[in-house]
Design an enzyme around this catalytic site. Structure first.
Site, PDB file in Angstrom:
ATOM      1  N   ARG A 178     -24.920  23.131  22.916  1.00 27.35           N
ATOM      2  CA  ARG A 178     -24.553  22.276  24.032  1.00 27.35           C
ATOM      3  C   ARG A 178     -23.582  21.185  23.559  1.00 27.35           C
ATOM      4  O   ARG A 178     -23.440  20.934  22.362  1.00 27.35           O
ATOM      5  CB  ARG A 178     -25.795  21.608  24.630  1.00 27.35           C
ATOM      6  CG  ARG A 178     -26.718  22.531  25.392  1.00 27.35           C
ATOM      7  CD  ARG A 178     -28.019  21.846  25.773  1.00 27.35           C
ATOM      8  NE  ARG A 178     -28.885  21.634  24.630  1.00 27.35           N
ATOM      9  CZ  ARG A 178     -30.094  21.045  24.691  1.00 27.35           C
ATOM     10  NH1 ARG A 178     -30.544  20.620  25.856  1.00 27.35           N
ATOM     11  NH2 ARG A 178     -30.825  20.904  23.604  1.00 27.35           N
ATOM     12  N   LYS A 214     -28.691  16.010  21.438  1.00 31.00           N
ATOM     13  CA  LYS A 214     -29.914  15.908  20.651  1.00 31.00           C
ATOM     14  C   LYS A 214     -29.885  14.682  19.739  1.00 31.00           C
ATOM     15  O   LYS A 214     -28.844  14.082  19.492  1.00 31.00           O
ATOM     16  CB  LYS A 214     -30.104  17.172  19.804  1.00 31.00           C
ATOM     17  CG  LYS A 214     -30.420  18.410  20.624  1.00 31.00           C
ATOM     18  CD  LYS A 214     -31.709  18.253  21.431  1.00 31.00           C
ATOM     19  CE  LYS A 214     -32.945  18.249  20.549  1.00 31.00           C
ATOM     20  NZ  LYS A 214     -34.192  18.082  21.340  1.00 31.00           N
ATOM     21  N   TYR A 273     -30.847  12.338  24.019  1.00 29.77           N
ATOM     22  CA  TYR A 273     -32.270  12.598  23.885  1.00 29.77           C
ATOM     23  C   TYR A 273     -32.698  12.097  22.507  1.00 29.77           C
ATOM     24  O   TYR A 273     -32.087  12.461  21.494  1.00 29.77           O
ATOM     25  CB  TYR A 273     -32.573  14.090  23.991  1.00 29.77           C
ATOM     26  CG  TYR A 273     -32.461  14.657  25.391  1.00 29.77           C
ATOM     27  CD1 TYR A 273     -33.283  14.206  26.416  1.00 29.77           C
ATOM     28  CD2 TYR A 273     -31.528  15.656  25.686  1.00 29.77           C
ATOM     29  CE1 TYR A 273     -33.177  14.719  27.708  1.00 29.77           C
ATOM     30  CE2 TYR A 273     -31.429  16.182  26.965  1.00 29.77           C
ATOM     31  CZ  TYR A 273     -32.248  15.703  27.972  1.00 29.77           C
ATOM     32  OH  TYR A 273     -32.141  16.222  29.239  1.00 29.77           O
ATOM     33  N   HIS A 313     -36.506  11.317  21.531  1.00 29.97           N
ATOM     34  CA  HIS A 313     -37.830  11.821  21.156  1.00 29.97           C
ATOM     35  C   HIS A 313     -38.323  11.155  19.866  1.00 29.97           C
ATOM     36  O   HIS A 313     -38.664  11.815  18.892  1.00 29.97           O
ATOM     37  CB  HIS A 313     -37.794  13.344  20.999  1.00 29.97           C
ATOM     38  CG  HIS A 313     -37.444  14.064  22.270  1.00 29.97           C
ATOM     39  ND1 HIS A 313     -38.247  14.057  23.388  1.00 29.97           N
ATOM     40  CD2 HIS A 313     -36.346  14.807  22.608  1.00 29.97           C
ATOM     41  CE1 HIS A 313     -37.685  14.760  24.351  1.00 29.97           C
ATOM     42  NE2 HIS A 313     -36.534  15.210  23.913  1.00 29.97           N
ATOM     43  N   GLU A 354     -34.896  10.815  27.840  1.00 24.23           N
ATOM     44  CA  GLU A 354     -36.245  11.257  28.210  1.00 24.23           C
ATOM     45  C   GLU A 354     -37.169  10.132  28.650  1.00 24.23           C
ATOM     46  O   GLU A 354     -38.271  10.384  29.148  1.00 24.23           O
ATOM     47  CB  GLU A 354     -36.887  12.036  27.049  1.00 24.23           C
ATOM     48  CG  GLU A 354     -37.361  11.194  25.877  1.00 24.23           C
ATOM     49  CD  GLU A 354     -36.258  10.768  24.913  1.00 24.23           C
ATOM     50  OE1 GLU A 354     -36.573  10.094  23.923  1.00 24.23           O
ATOM     51  OE2 GLU A 354     -35.076  11.121  25.156  1.00 24.23           O
ATOM     52  N   SER A 387     -35.693  20.424  31.447  1.00 24.65           N
ATOM     53  CA  SER A 387     -37.058  20.929  31.638  1.00 24.65           C
ATOM     54  C   SER A 387     -37.042  22.193  32.482  1.00 24.65           C
ATOM     55  O   SER A 387     -37.809  23.125  32.239  1.00 24.65           O
ATOM     56  CB  SER A 387     -37.921  19.853  32.306  1.00 24.65           C
ATOM     57  OG  SER A 387     -38.070  18.723  31.481  1.00 24.65           O
ATOM     58  N   ASP A 442     -53.759  21.715  34.896  1.00 27.55           N
ATOM     59  CA  ASP A 442     -53.268  20.341  34.896  1.00 27.55           C
ATOM     60  C   ASP A 442     -54.454  19.424  35.183  1.00 27.55           C
ATOM     61  O   ASP A 442     -55.486  19.870  35.707  1.00 27.55           O
ATOM     62  CB  ASP A 442     -52.173  20.149  35.950  1.00 27.55           C
ATOM     63  CG  ASP A 442     -51.280  18.939  35.662  1.00 27.55           C
ATOM     64  OD1 ASP A 442     -50.156  19.143  35.174  1.00 27.55           O
ATOM     65  OD2 ASP A 442     -51.722  17.799  35.908  1.00 27.55           O
ATOM     66  N   VAL A 449     -46.694  20.068  28.576  1.00 30.01           N
ATOM     67  CA  VAL A 449     -47.207  18.719  28.843  1.00 30.01           C
ATOM     68  C   VAL A 449     -46.305  17.691  28.193  1.00 30.01           C
ATOM     69  O   VAL A 449     -45.960  17.814  27.013  1.00 30.01           O
ATOM     70  CB  VAL A 449     -48.647  18.563  28.323  1.00 30.01           C
ATOM     71  CG1 VAL A 449     -49.133  17.122  28.478  1.00 30.01           C
ATOM     72  CG2 VAL A 449     -49.581  19.513  29.055  1.00 30.01           C
ATOM     73  N   ILE A 465     -42.550  20.488  21.462  1.00 35.91           N
ATOM     74  CA  ILE A 465     -42.650  20.368  20.010  1.00 35.91           C
ATOM     75  C   ILE A 465     -41.830  19.195  19.486  1.00 35.91           C
ATOM     76  O   ILE A 465     -42.153  18.609  18.451  1.00 35.91           O
ATOM     77  CB  ILE A 465     -42.230  21.696  19.313  1.00 35.91           C
ATOM     78  CG1 ILE A 465     -42.509  21.656  17.802  1.00 35.91           C
ATOM     79  CG2 ILE A 465     -40.777  22.017  19.600  1.00 35.91           C
ATOM     80  CD1 ILE A 465     -43.968  21.515  17.432  1.00 35.91           C
ATOM     81  N   ASP A 466     -40.746  18.808  20.209  1.00 32.01           N
ATOM     82  CA  ASP A 466     -39.968  17.657  19.755  1.00 32.01           C
ATOM     83  C   ASP A 466     -40.720  16.347  19.940  1.00 32.01           C
ATOM     84  O   ASP A 466     -40.305  15.312  19.428  1.00 32.01           O
ATOM     85  CB  ASP A 466     -38.599  17.597  20.444  1.00 32.01           C
ATOM     86  CG  ASP A 466     -38.663  17.785  21.940  1.00 32.01           C
ATOM     87  OD1 ASP A 466     -39.777  17.760  22.502  1.00 32.01           O
ATOM     88  OD2 ASP A 466     -37.604  17.979  22.567  1.00 32.01           O
ATOM     89  N   ALA A 477     -37.169  23.514  19.052  1.00 28.88           N
ATOM     90  CA  ALA A 477     -37.172  22.203  19.709  1.00 28.88           C
ATOM     91  C   ALA A 477     -36.014  22.005  20.674  1.00 28.88           C
ATOM     92  O   ALA A 477     -35.976  20.989  21.375  1.00 28.88           O
ATOM     93  CB  ALA A 477     -37.155  21.100  18.651  1.00 28.88           C
TER      94      ALA A 477
END
Length: 369
Positions: A15, A73, A92, A94, A116, A132, A196, A237, A267-268, A298
């Protein structure tokens, strides 16, 4: 303001942070844009496309040397050399699962704004939503692939055929990722269960799919039974800014049939499976724990860079234009979305969820502006 767009260097991250259309928007807003050479080629955009849009083409150091750097990223360790006081980093981040990056940003007094954690008044995450959506949809495709025998899977077809039991896809989390994963899994003919903790989310999913998706309250017993019966489990989640909760235990994984697959999308942020011990890359995307295939890439949307770049630019560039026009301090004062996105500011950690996850001092941004 001078804005730099470096080429992404994460493994197979194809990207780019901006499209030529995004460049046009920034230039029309009075900003100058410097794009690293070949930054957008794999996403379908040539250097000439950016030149035609009004950008200049530069090397990596020059792109990083601008007032504000826009990325996709989080920076890798080799990019920390470009950090400096006054730099605005918009990407992003994280940070909750990345202490080295957090400490580097703080030490260099970088103002870091994370897509995020930019929260809308209704509690949604508009800058996270398009990725997402992509990740949720791709998770099912990827899981289906690794269920094939040549990848070590149990050798089952996700949608099966008439007269043969359907595969069971279990999705943990009914937010944007989970909803999009459910759409694809159901469309491919799988039996789908979504868990959920929010009854309103479960009700929405039940309505959305007209009862064709099994919804369950996410407690230990339901998770244990659902995971054991699943062919494919998708972790979906997210707690904004915070490390992901470890919801699926190693014991639950041991109860799965050999050759089953789990895809840990957050996972990130650390991941929701106890057994996803580390993030992977597209070059080596899976590892096996107790006979279960773990997919832990990730940056899943990086596999479809054209779609992902177009979707990302549409939501990120309007805020970049506002920061460029007002400066980060006034922009954060004027726009609550930008305010909530500021993770580090002048050497201080201003995102409470990150501070709590990393056990670092928190400083409210409202007292610093």
């Amino acid at each position: 303001m001078q804005i730099g767009i470096p080429k992404e260097i994460k493994n197979n991250e194809n990207r780019v942070a901006i499209t030529p259309a995004g460049v046009i928007n920034l230039v029309h807003a009075g900003q100058s844009v410097a794009v690293e050479t070949r930054a957008g080629v794999v996403a379908g955009y040539s250097d000439q496309d950016y030149i035609d849009a009004g950008a200049i083409i530069v090397d990596a150091a020059t792109a990083w040397g601008q007032d504000m750097v826009i990325k996709v990223k989080e920076p890798l360790a080799s990019e920390y050399q470009y950090f400096r006081p006054g730099l605005i980093l918009y990407t992003y981040l994280h940070l909750a699962a990345n202490r080295p990056l957090t400490e580097a940003l703080l030490a260099s007094r970088v103002t870091a704004i994370g897509y995020e954690t930019m929260i809308a008044p209704d509690g949604s995450l508009p800058l996270l939503t398009p990725m997402s959506q992509v990740a949720g949809r791709m998770a099912v495709q990827l899981g289906s692939q690794f269920l094939q025998t040549q990848y070590g899977g149990k050798g089952v077809l996700l949608g099966s055929v008439p007269g043969v039991a359907k595969c069971h896809v279990v999705i943990i989390g009914g937010g944007v990722v989970g909803l999009n994963a459910a759409k694809i899994a159901l469309g491919m003919g799988a039996q789908v269960t979504v868990l959920d903790i929010n009854p309103k989310i479960l009700a929405r999913i039940d309505d959305e799919f007209e009862g064709k998706v099994q919804t369950l309250f996410s407690d230990h017993q339901n998770l244990t039974l659902a995971v054991a019966a699943a062919d494919l489990v998708i972790g979906a989640v997210l707690i904004p800014g915070a490390v992901a909760p470890k919801l699926v235990t190693a014991a639950m994984i041991r109860n799965m049939a050999p050759g089953s697959v789990v895809v840990d999308i957050p996972i990130d942020q650390g991941g929701i499976f106890e057994t996803t011990t580390h993030a992977t890359t597209f070059a080596d995307p899976v590892y096996v724990v107790d006979g279960v295939i773990h997919y832990a890439v990730a940056n899943i949307p990086g596999a479809v860079p054209k779609t992902a770049t177009d979707a990302l630019t549409a939501v990120t560039i309007p805020y970049a234009a506002k920061i460029g026009k007002l400066g980060v301090t006034d922009a954060a004062k004027a726009d609550r979305m930008i305010f909530t996105g500021v993770n580090t500011y002048a050497g201080e950690l201003t995102e409470q969820a990150v501070a709590e996850s990393l056990n670092l001092p928190f400083h409210s941004l409202s007292t610093r502006l």
